[in-house]
Structure formats: structure tokens, C-alpha cells
Scaffold this active site. Sequence first.
Site, PDB file in Angstrom:
ATOM      1  CG  ASP A   1      11.638  11.199   2.209  1.00  0.00           C
ATOM      2  OD1 ASP A   1      10.917  10.750   1.154  1.00  0.00           O
ATOM      3  OD2 ASP A   1      10.952  11.696   2.872  1.00  0.00           O
TER       4      ASP A   1
ATOM      5  CG  ASP B   1      13.299  20.721   4.024  1.00  0.00           C
ATOM      6  OD1 ASP B   1      12.924  20.526   2.984  1.00  0.00           O
ATOM      7  OD2 ASP B   1      12.539  21.340   4.846  1.00  0.00           O
TER       8      ASP B   1
ATOM      9  CB  ALA C   1       5.764  16.664  -3.809  1.00  0.00           C
TER      10      ALA C   1
ATOM     11  CB  THR D   1       7.878  20.626   0.376  1.00  0.00           C
ATOM     12  OG1 THR D   1       7.986  20.571   1.401  1.00  0.00           O
ATOM     13  CG2 THR D   1       8.311  19.462  -0.732  1.00  0.00           C
TER      14      THR D   1
ATOM     15  CB  THR E   1       0.497  15.803 -10.855  1.00  0.00           C
ATOM     16  OG1 THR E   1      -0.796  15.277 -11.075  1.00  0.00           O
ATOM     17  CG2 THR E   1       0.701  17.260 -10.618  1.00  0.00           C
ATOM     18  CG  ASP E   2      -3.266  13.920 -14.508  1.00  0.00           C
ATOM     19  OD1 ASP E   2      -3.201  14.013 -13.315  1.00  0.00           O
ATOM     20  OD2 ASP E   2      -3.902  12.937 -14.868  1.00  0.00           O
ATOM     21  CD  GLU E   3      -4.082  16.066  -9.082  1.00  0.00           C
ATOM     22  OE1 GLU E   3      -4.708  16.749  -8.281  1.00  0.00           O
ATOM     23  OE2 GLU E   3      -3.975  14.650  -8.718  1.00  0.00           O
TER      24      GLU E   3
ATOM     25  CE1 TYR F   1       0.712  17.509  -5.290  1.00  0.00           C
ATOM     26  CE2 TYR F   1      -1.203  16.879  -6.800  1.00  0.00           C
ATOM     27  CZ  TYR F   1      -0.087  16.849  -6.409  1.00  0.00           C
ATOM     28  OH  TYR F   1       0.746  15.692  -7.169  1.00  0.00           O
TER      29      TYR F   1
ATOM     30  CE  LYS G   1       4.276  18.071  -8.214  1.00  0.00           C
ATOM     31  NZ  LYS G   1       5.618  17.290  -7.903  1.00  0.00           N
TER      32      LYS G   1
ATOM     33  N   GLY H   1     -13.576  22.639  -5.103  1.00  0.00           N
ATOM     34  CA  GLY H   1     -12.860  22.516  -6.202  1.00  0.00           C
ATOM     35  C   GLY H   1     -12.455  21.501  -7.261  1.00  0.00           C
TER      36      GLY H   1
HETATM   37  P1  NAD Z   1       4.044  10.678  -1.321  1.00  0.00           P
HETATM   38  O1  NAD Z   1       3.431  11.701  -0.671  1.00  0.00           O
HETATM   39  O2  NAD Z   1       3.892   9.133  -1.220  1.00  0.00           O
HETATM   40  O3  NAD Z   1       5.503  10.708  -1.115  1.00  0.00           O
HETATM   41  C1  NAD Z   1       6.265  12.236  -0.905  1.00  0.00           C
HETATM   42  C2  NAD Z   1       7.541  12.151  -0.286  1.00  0.00           C
HETATM   43  O4  NAD Z   1       8.248  13.215  -0.159  1.00  0.00           O
HETATM   44  C3  NAD Z   1       7.427  11.431   1.280  1.00  0.00           C
HETATM   45  O5  NAD Z   1       8.409  10.395   1.552  1.00  0.00           O
HETATM   46  C4  NAD Z   1       7.961  12.614   2.146  1.00  0.00           C
HETATM   47  O6  NAD Z   1       8.678  12.307   3.212  1.00  0.00           O
HETATM   48  C5  NAD Z   1       8.946  13.328   1.048  1.00  0.00           C
HETATM   49  N1  NAD Z   1       9.183  14.887   1.294  1.00  0.00           N
HETATM   50  C6  NAD Z   1       7.860  15.549   1.510  1.00  0.00           C
HETATM   51  N2  NAD Z   1       8.352  16.847   1.712  1.00  0.00           N
HETATM   52  C7  NAD Z   1       9.732  16.938   1.636  1.00  0.00           C
HETATM   53  C8  NAD Z   1      11.067  17.644   1.657  1.00  0.00           C
HETATM   54  N3  NAD Z   1      10.697  18.940   2.160  1.00  0.00           N
HETATM   55  N4  NAD Z   1      12.016  17.400   1.535  1.00  0.00           N
HETATM   56  C9  NAD Z   1      12.616  16.056   1.354  1.00  0.00           C
HETATM   57  N5  NAD Z   1      11.502  15.066   1.138  1.00  0.00           N
HETATM   58  C10 NAD Z   1      10.268  15.464   1.378  1.00  0.00           C
HETATM   59  O7  NAD Z   1       3.851  11.241  -2.777  1.00  0.00           O
HETATM   60  P2  NAD Z   1       3.877  10.429  -4.137  1.00  0.00           P
HETATM   61  O8  NAD Z   1       2.473   9.882  -4.310  1.00  0.00           O
HETATM   62  O9  NAD Z   1       4.987   9.233  -4.082  1.00  0.00           O
HETATM   63  O10 NAD Z   1       4.210  11.230  -5.300  1.00  0.00           O
HETATM   64  C11 NAD Z   1       5.647  11.481  -5.566  1.00  0.00           C
HETATM   65  C12 NAD Z   1       5.715  12.639  -6.471  1.00  0.00           C
HETATM   66  O11 NAD Z   1       4.858  12.158  -7.885  1.00  0.00           O
HETATM   67  C13 NAD Z   1       5.033  13.964  -6.289  1.00  0.00           C
HETATM   68  O12 NAD Z   1       5.920  14.956  -6.705  1.00  0.00           O
HETATM   69  C14 NAD Z   1       3.840  13.800  -6.997  1.00  0.00           C
HETATM   70  O13 NAD Z   1       3.439  15.245  -7.046  1.00  0.00           O
HETATM   71  C15 NAD Z   1       3.966  13.222  -8.231  1.00  0.00           C
HETATM   72  N6  NAD Z   1       2.705  12.434  -8.719  1.00  0.00           N
HETATM   73  C16 NAD Z   1       2.027  11.564  -7.837  1.00  0.00           C
HETATM   74  C17 NAD Z   1       0.886  10.787  -8.688  1.00  0.00           C
HETATM   75  C18 NAD Z   1       0.179   9.932  -7.529  1.00  0.00           C
HETATM   76  O14 NAD Z   1      -0.864   9.506  -8.216  1.00  0.00           O
HETATM   77  N7  NAD Z   1       0.620   9.611  -6.589  1.00  0.00           N
HETATM   78  C19 NAD Z   1       0.656  11.027  -9.663  1.00  0.00           C
HETATM   79  C20 NAD Z   1       1.261  12.066 -10.604  1.00  0.00           C
HETATM   80  C21 NAD Z   1       2.498  12.659 -10.134  1.00  0.00           C
HETATM   81  P1  TYD Z   2      -6.851  10.931  -4.342  1.00  0.00           P
HETATM   82  O1  TYD Z   2      -6.608   9.287  -4.597  1.00  0.00           O
HETATM   83  O2  TYD Z   2      -6.791  11.820  -3.188  1.00  0.00           O
HETATM   84  O3  TYD Z   2      -6.219  11.301  -5.879  1.00  0.00           O
HETATM   85  P2  TYD Z   2      -6.289  12.981  -6.622  1.00  0.00           P
HETATM   86  O4  TYD Z   2      -7.151  13.625  -5.644  1.00  0.00           O
HETATM   87  O5  TYD Z   2      -4.816  13.572  -6.444  1.00  0.00           O
HETATM   88  O6  TYD Z   2      -6.952  12.556  -8.017  1.00  0.00           O
HETATM   89  O7  TYD Z   2      -8.327  10.984  -5.089  1.00  0.00           O
HETATM   90  C1  TYD Z   2      -8.863  10.432  -6.305  1.00  0.00           C
HETATM   91  C2  TYD Z   2     -10.379  10.678  -6.583  1.00  0.00           C
HETATM   92  O8  TYD Z   2     -11.100   9.977  -5.520  1.00  0.00           O
HETATM   93  C3  TYD Z   2     -10.765  11.841  -6.598  1.00  0.00           C
HETATM   94  O9  TYD Z   2     -11.632  12.349  -7.520  1.00  0.00           O
HETATM   95  C4  TYD Z   2     -11.165  12.377  -5.048  1.00  0.00           C
HETATM   96  C5  TYD Z   2     -11.959  11.226  -4.701  1.00  0.00           C
HETATM   97  N1  TYD Z   2     -12.048  10.514  -3.340  1.00  0.00           N
HETATM   98  C6  TYD Z   2     -12.865  10.095  -2.787  1.00  0.00           C
HETATM   99  O10 TYD Z   2     -14.133  10.089  -3.428  1.00  0.00           O
HETATM  100  N2  TYD Z   2     -13.126   9.551  -1.365  1.00  0.00           N
HETATM  101  C7  TYD Z   2     -11.917   9.903  -0.724  1.00  0.00           C
HETATM  102  O11 TYD Z   2     -11.800   9.334   0.674  1.00  0.00           O
HETATM  103  C8  TYD Z   2     -10.415  10.176  -1.474  1.00  0.00           C
HETATM  104  C9  TYD Z   2      -9.157  10.273  -0.684  1.00  0.00           C
HETATM  105  C10 TYD Z   2     -10.711  10.421  -2.720  1.00  0.00           C
END
Ligand code: NAD
Ligand code: TYD
Length: 341
Positions: A33, A59, A79, A96, A120-122, A144, A148, A277
Site C-alpha cells: 500500500d 506503489d 485504487a 493508479t 465496481t458496479d459503477e 473514477y 475502473k 454526472g
Molecule cells: P480506499 O480508498 O479506502 O483504499 C484504497 C487503498 O489503496 C488505500 O489504502 C490507498 O493508500 C491504496 N492506494 C492508492 N493508490 C495506491 C498505489 N498507487 N499503490 C499502492 N496502494 C495505493 O478504497 P476502498 O473503498 O477500500 O476500495 C477498495 C477497492 O474496492 C477499490 O479498487 C474500489 O474501486 C473497489 N470497490 C469499492 C467499493 C466501495 O464501496 N468502497 C465498491 C466496489 C468496489
Molecule cells: P459515495 O459514498 O461517494 O459513493 P459512490 O459515489 O461511489 O456511490 O456516495 C454515495 C451516494 O451518496 C452517491 O449517490 C453520492 C451521495 N453523497 C451525498 O449525497 N452527499 C455526500 O456528502 C456524499 C459523500 C455522497
Amino acid sequence: MKVLVTGGAGFIGSNFIRHMLAAHPGYTIVNLDLLTYAGNLENLSDIETLQKYRFVKGDICDKGLLEKLDFDAVIHFAAESHVDRSILDSAPFLQTNVLGTQALLEEARRRGCRMVHVSTDEVYGSLAEGAFHETSPLMPNSPYAASKASSDLIARAYCETYGLDVVITRCSNNYGPYQFPEKLIPLVIANALQGRPVPVYGDGLNVRDWLYVGDHCTAVDAAFHKGGAGEVYNIGGRNEQANIGIVRRLLIAVARKTGAPEESLLGLIAFVKDRPGHDRRYAIDPSKIERELGWRPSTPFESGIDGTVDWYLSHRPWWERIISGAYREYYDLQYGKRAIL
Ligand code: NAD
Ligand code: TYD
């Protein structure tokens, strides 16, 4: 087995490492990380001295470093993960998420090892009706999501072109312990506890499909051990919620648990300018992973959310150190130079 987990200091990665160490006691985990703003080693303070766990600060784009690490498989979480930041500056997202993933794919190819690419589903974009299937077109709308989707396509190409054993997972929105308080659910809880406004984008009627982070971890584990090479698995809990419903539910839970008047916490809701968006709706069809890998989520939304509010209430110093920036000192204090290759 020695498993390289990337991004293990983040939200899902740290939950996943803890899950893997408990579920597979024979494994060694190497956590690579970079400790960007989102990486927080305090997330793993309880396991950092275990013999079968090792942290490396570095990295994923650093091919020389990847070559030196000792591992037999990769599970790739690292990521840039926040949509709002990608709108302000997409460059680190491409670096990244796209080039970093390519570097890992290349290293997995060199070793001939399995890689799970966590996506991600996004990548599917916004949905009017029905649910995303693994065959739905990729129509990402934010930088983002586009980064992905790009990494998913490169992973696919490495399978088709080089026969790399790569599995792609696409999960819906996660919530739970250790989520960075820039994301909706921890942000609402932290702001409520500080009496700060709770920003709701647009009309608050955007819909997300929420899954407890522990259930995402068991799904990635299943994909890693049982997933087919080149296969994509959607992960979700059939749990669609409008943002405003979640925000109200969280504020009411915080009021109940702290004794604060419900009306004053609900009064913190501030409708703000919409995200550019902003995808209107996500919904995941997880039938494939349920049918083929036997995965099922085990945490109902009601108890998952309730437990998450409790966690942020009882871990106030954890998120206060993030807000103050003090969490960034943890690596130097605990690791000094010993974790640097
Ligand atoms: P996060 O932002 O909490 O953590 C990301 C981690 O990656 C951090 O620890 C950061 O230091 C590390 N990182 C970033 N750039 C790096 C690099 N160049 N080299 C090494 N480490 C690096 O993210 P998260 O929410 O835990 O998401 C993890 C993964 O799951 C991501 O790939 C994200 O796209 C995917 N994902 C997240 C969600 C969600 O709801 N959070 C849903 C679906 C998929
Ligand atoms: P987020 O947690 O940023 O996840 P993602 O954009 O990846 O789905 O946001 C979840 C939803 O909440 C999204 O529709 C954006 C909305 N949102 C707010 O309304 N207020 C906020 O302050 C944030 C961070 C997100």
C-alpha cells in the site's frame, strides 16, 4: 500460499486482510500500500505484529518493487476510490487504477499466478430499470468509473491475449467499519456526532445498492478460491436504498444511541448542489456468484447499519485522527524504516 493484497490499508482491503488471516490460517499476507490519504495503518493495528502478515509501503505502479516481492497470487484492491475527487482531478485515477493495474497484471503474467481484480458496479453506468448483469455494457460516467472500467478491460485482455488467470469482481457500494469519512455513510455519522451539516447531493433520490463490507470480503474470497479464469462476478445484496432514506435512518440511529433530539439531528440535513454526472441508480444482480460459487451475504442491512453506527460511536478517536490528519503519523511512529524494502 503467499497472497499479495494491494491497498490493504484502505477500507475494504483492511477488512479483507483480517478476514483472510482468520479464514485461512495457513496463508501469509503481504500488504502492498502506498499510504495515500486513504491508507491508514491504524486499520490493521491489531494484526500488525503477526508473523504471517507483512506490510510493504510502495506503489503498485513500481514494477521493480513488484518483481522483488514474494507472493504466489494477487488480490488487487488498491485504487483511487472517491468519485468526487476524480471529478476534481482525474490524473491520479488513471495513474493508479489503470497503469497500476497494468503493472500488476504484467507481474502476475511474468509469474504465471492468479490475480483477482476488485472492481465496481459503477463501470456499468446509471440504470433506469432492472439490474446490472455481468454482460451489461460498460458505460462509466465519472472519471473514477471510467478508470475502473479501463482496468477491467485490460484485465480481460490479459486473459484473452496471454491466458492470464484473472478473475474480475464488480461489487455494489460497501459500508462498515474503517470506511474513510469522505464517503456517504461514515460522513453522515461523523458530521452528526459533531453537529455539522450533512450534505445531500441534488434531491437525495439517487439510489445505491448497499452491501456490508464483510460480505464483500467473503465474496472476493470465493472468487479467489473458486472463480473461473477470465470470469466476471457481480457482487451485491439486493438492497437498493435512496440516499435520503439512508441519511435519515443514520441520523435517527445516532439520535437514539446518543440521546440527542431527533429533530435537531434531522435538521442538519442540507441539500446541496448535485454532483456533476451523478449516476441516478445502481442495482446489482448477484445471481451468478450465488449460483456458481455458492456465495450468499450474511448481514442484513438493518443490523449492518446499526452495528456500523455503533462502531463509529465507539471508535471516535479513529475518525477524529483522520479529520485532524494525525493518522498520517502512524506509519513513521510504528514502522520507522523497517517496512521499507
Ligand atoms: P480506499 O480508498 O479506502 O483504499 C484504497 C487503498 O489503496 C488505500 O489504502 C490507498 O493508500 C491504496 N492506494 C492508492 N493508490 C495506491 C498505489 N498507487 N499503490 C499502492 N496502494 C495505493 O478504497 P476502498 O473503498 O477500500 O476500495 C477498495 C477497492 O474496492 C477499490 O479498487 C474500489 O474501486 C473497489 N470497490 C469499492 C467499493 C466501495 O464501496 N468502497 C465498491 C466496489 C468496489
Ligand atoms: P459515495 O459514498 O461517494 O459513493 P459512490 O459515489 O461511489 O456511490 O456516495 C454515495 C451516494 O451518496 C452517491 O449517490 C453520492 C451521495 N453523497 C451525498 O449525497 N452527499 C455526500 O456528502 C456524499 C459523500 C455522497
